[in-house]
Design an enzyme around this catalytic site. Sequence first.
Site, PDB file in Angstrom:
ATOM      1  N   PHE A 147       0.858  -1.068   0.074  1.00 35.37           N
ATOM      2  CA  PHE A 147      -0.158  -0.175   0.000  1.00 35.37           C
ATOM      3  C   PHE A 147       1.008   1.221  -0.313  1.00 35.37           C
ATOM      4  O   PHE A 147       1.643   1.606   1.093  1.00 35.37           O
ATOM      5  CB  PHE A 147      -0.898   0.041   1.155  1.00 35.37           C
ATOM      6  CG  PHE A 147      -1.871   1.311   1.034  1.00 35.37           C
ATOM      7  CD1 PHE A 147      -2.892   1.129   0.499  1.00 35.37           C
ATOM      8  CD2 PHE A 147      -1.374   2.492   1.825  1.00 35.37           C
ATOM      9  CE1 PHE A 147      -3.737   2.356   0.333  1.00 35.37           C
ATOM     10  CE2 PHE A 147      -2.205   3.582   1.598  1.00 35.37           C
ATOM     11  CZ  PHE A 147      -3.539   3.568   1.038  1.00 35.37           C
ATOM     12  N   ASP A 232       9.318   2.907   1.726  1.00 33.58           N
ATOM     13  CA  ASP A 232       8.348   3.760   2.077  1.00 33.58           C
ATOM     14  C   ASP A 232       7.902   3.507   3.650  1.00 33.58           C
ATOM     15  O   ASP A 232       7.419   2.805   3.940  1.00 33.58           O
ATOM     16  CB  ASP A 232       7.118   3.349   1.575  1.00 33.58           C
ATOM     17  CG  ASP A 232       5.862   3.968   1.448  1.00 33.58           C
ATOM     18  OD1 ASP A 232       5.848   4.789   2.465  1.00 33.58           O
ATOM     19  OD2 ASP A 232       4.816   3.809   0.893  1.00 33.58           O
ATOM     20  N   LYS A 261       2.499  11.448   6.670  1.00 34.97           N
ATOM     21  CA  LYS A 261       1.752  11.120   8.042  1.00 34.97           C
ATOM     22  C   LYS A 261       2.163  12.000   9.227  1.00 34.97           C
ATOM     23  O   LYS A 261       1.638  13.036   9.547  1.00 34.97           O
ATOM     24  CB  LYS A 261       1.478   9.799   8.278  1.00 34.97           C
ATOM     25  CG  LYS A 261       0.698   9.159   6.885  1.00 34.97           C
ATOM     26  CD  LYS A 261       0.420   7.736   7.355  1.00 34.97           C
ATOM     27  CE  LYS A 261      -0.565   7.168   6.201  1.00 34.97           C
ATOM     28  NZ  LYS A 261      -1.569   7.667   5.841  1.00 34.97           N
TER      29      LYS A 261
END
Length: 405
Positions: A147, A232, A261
């Site tokens: 993801f 990531d 985030k």
Amino acid sequence: MTAPVRTRTSADLIRAEEPVLAQNYHPLPVVVARAEGTWVEDVEGRRYLDMLAGYSALNFGHRHPELIETAHRQLDRLTLTSRAFHHDLLAEFAERLAGLTGLDMVLPMNTGAEAVESGIKVARKWAYEVKGVPADRATIVVAAENFHGRTTTIVGFSTDESARAGFGPFTPGFRIVPYNDLAALEAAIDATTAAVLIEPVQGEAGVVVPDDGYLTGVRELTRRAGCLFIADEIQSGLGRTGRTLAVEHESVEPDVVLLGKALGGGIVPVSAVVARRAVLGVLRPGEHGSTFGGNPLAAAVGTAVVGLLETGEFQRRATELGVVLRDGLTALVGRGVIGFRSRGLWAGVDIDPAIGTGRAIGERLLREGVLVKDTHGSTIRLAPPLTITAQELRSALAAVERVLV
């Protein structure tokens, strides 16, 4: 006499969304109106312990006082210039973020998906200009069950059909291999490979932690093949796993790290591509950009986030409380939990399907005053703010035990 204004209830507000809001989410039926630290409060005043932390965007809790003070102070000075001009906070933000990650240069963006897209562009440019891959032939190797975001390029190399269906045609140039499989990765790398892009821990897949040695193996394969290792760390980074970056569990140094985030402190969207100079140095004026990327408010908050992490306090908390989380979940295995995976203060918990789906468990926990998020099947994710106390964490685990009966 004027009639009193009726306060809209949670049910009213949820119904009001349906005709005017795109239905791309299926939230739990709670309407949050206020928050502080690890707790949120709905419009009726009911309190809930937040065990999701905005998918790690709230690593430092809701409205962390230092971050809020920083944002307020910057709001009174300057919020946006665009990158058409310099501003007085960008250099410090880039210097300290590069220092925190042990890399050289920073490309500031806004959302996590933008960081991934930017990383892809940079990797391809590097492949053509530095590695010598023929024009338009560069490939990037990714992992199944990944993801990395929801743009059309990114969902094109997803293996989640719900993310892909109806959104093609997709961008070519990606090779998908099983996660945690070094032999498959080695077979997929060739002279056209610009980069290997992986999550050090797969979050959306259910907090999948690779075998010891996998990240080291990825680093060795990419080094040997002369391609980039892109980590990531948008969910796994910035303290979540007990290290500043999850790759540090194997003392691995990627060429490129993608952050987002938690970098915005739960206040503004902030993301970044952080890389070696030889990689980000391929970009020239006009080749990439973002109106809001690196804006003064984002730089102020992002620098304050880096400051919190420079102390090491949150990494230590995630490590210590991660033991509490792991021990609590271990005690539930065989008692409604069929297995779990955890690293630091982050866990994917597989519930016995006979007890309920992940969604059903989430709804039961909501009634217990605990907020979690389900993922595939009967798996739930636990990722509380790193500011949670041991007592609050044990209380949440007790609630999980109650809903498994």
